[in-house]
Design a protein around this motif. Structure first.
Motif, PDB file in Angstrom:
ATOM      1  N   LYS A 153      -0.146  -1.922  -6.918  1.00 56.61           N
ATOM      2  CA  LYS A 153       0.704  -0.787  -6.561  1.00 56.61           C
ATOM      3  C   LYS A 153       1.424  -0.975  -5.236  1.00 56.61           C
ATOM      4  O   LYS A 153       2.598  -0.644  -5.111  1.00 56.61           O
ATOM      5  CB  LYS A 153      -0.134   0.490  -6.522  1.00 56.61           C
ATOM      6  N   TYR A 154       0.727  -1.493  -4.238  1.00 58.73           N
ATOM      7  CA  TYR A 154       1.305  -1.686  -2.916  1.00 58.73           C
ATOM      8  C   TYR A 154       1.317  -3.165  -2.569  1.00 58.73           C
ATOM      9  O   TYR A 154       0.431  -3.919  -2.986  1.00 58.73           O
ATOM     10  CB  TYR A 154       0.517  -0.917  -1.852  1.00 58.73           C
ATOM     11  N   ALA A 178      -3.138  -0.516   4.693  1.00 56.66           N
ATOM     12  CA  ALA A 178      -2.994  -0.599   3.241  1.00 56.66           C
ATOM     13  C   ALA A 178      -4.327  -0.338   2.552  1.00 56.66           C
ATOM     14  O   ALA A 178      -4.393   0.375   1.541  1.00 56.66           O
ATOM     15  CB  ALA A 178      -2.452  -1.970   2.846  1.00 56.66           C
TER      16      ALA A 178
END
Length: 240
Positions: A188-189, A203
């Motif tokens: 996702k990131y 994160a």
């Protein structure tokens, strides 16, 4: 939580980025819930296994700069590496094709040794100036992390795990990755490059918080039969 790391053994920033991520994980209270998976990437798949050029010449040729400029760039990277406790020796590094080293990493993964193999190969390349294209060298490094040397040599002599390397490279291309290190958190990131530790820690915290917020309700003191019983009041609660 899953962190996927695309990197190459010939990438100086990949070793630095690995250390930065590890530093962030050491500060992350839920590090035991994080799985780090290393993915293959090749900065130069056309590089020959054996070359007469040194690392400065390779860099100068690749980017069309003078030898002095290349040396200056490598000196700056070496200083950056020292900042995370790594010693780089560009003068004696041996440029080579890293494909077989990536195959070895996947082989190690099947024996639960991916992390150890990754670290050993990076140290061998950047600090010890070992030839990562040489099968004897690779098999010796494999034995140092607990793999069988003879079995490793036999694997390297064939084309086992070639498909695993290509799959990683293709997935990276599908994600638009054109430089490494590249870190993907829970698909996702993303974090690109050897960023400071606080970037990785941020994160990790963000993904963890989102995971907890999205976690489904967990039933306590009931089995599946009770939760799905037909009687509207069978489990001590009344249902619509």
């Amino acid at each position: 939580m899953k962190v996927e790391v695309w990197s190459d053994f010939a990438c100086p920033f990949c070793y630095i980025g690995k250390r930065q991520l590890e530093g962030a994980l050491s500060q992350f209270p839920n590090k035991d819930q994080v799985e780090v998976v290393y993915r293959s990437f090749q900065l130069d798949p056309t590089m020959e296994r054996d070359t007469n050029m040194d690392m400065h010449q390779v860099l100068a040729s690749k980017y069309g700069m003078s030898l002095e400029q290349a040396k200056g760039m490598n000196d700056r990277v070496a200083q950056q590496a020292k900042g995370v406790g790594l010693d780089y020796y560009f003068n004696t590094m041996i440029p080579t094709n890293t494909f077989d080293a990536h195959r070895l990493a996947h082989y190690a993964a099947t024996h639960g040794k991916m992390t150890e193999m990754k670290e050993r190969l990076l140290k061998a390349y950047f600090t010890e100036s070992l030839h990562l294209g040489d099968h004897e060298v690779l098999s010796q490094l494999a034995s140092e992390v607990g793999l069988d040397k003879a079995e490793t040599l036999a694997m390297l002599a064939g084309d086992e795990y070639k498909d695993k390397v290509q799959e990683d490279k293709q997935r990276g291309a599908d994600l638009g990755i054109n430089g490494v290190p590249f870190f993907v958190f829970n698909n996702k990131y993303a974090v690109s490059g050897a960023q400071p530790g606080e970037v990785f820690l941020g994160a990790l915290n963000k993904v963890w918080e989102e995971e907890q917020a999205a976690a489904p309700l967990q039933f306590v003191g009931q089995d599946e039969k009770e939760k799905t019983a037909g009687d509207n009041c069978a489990d001590g609660s009344c249902k619509l």
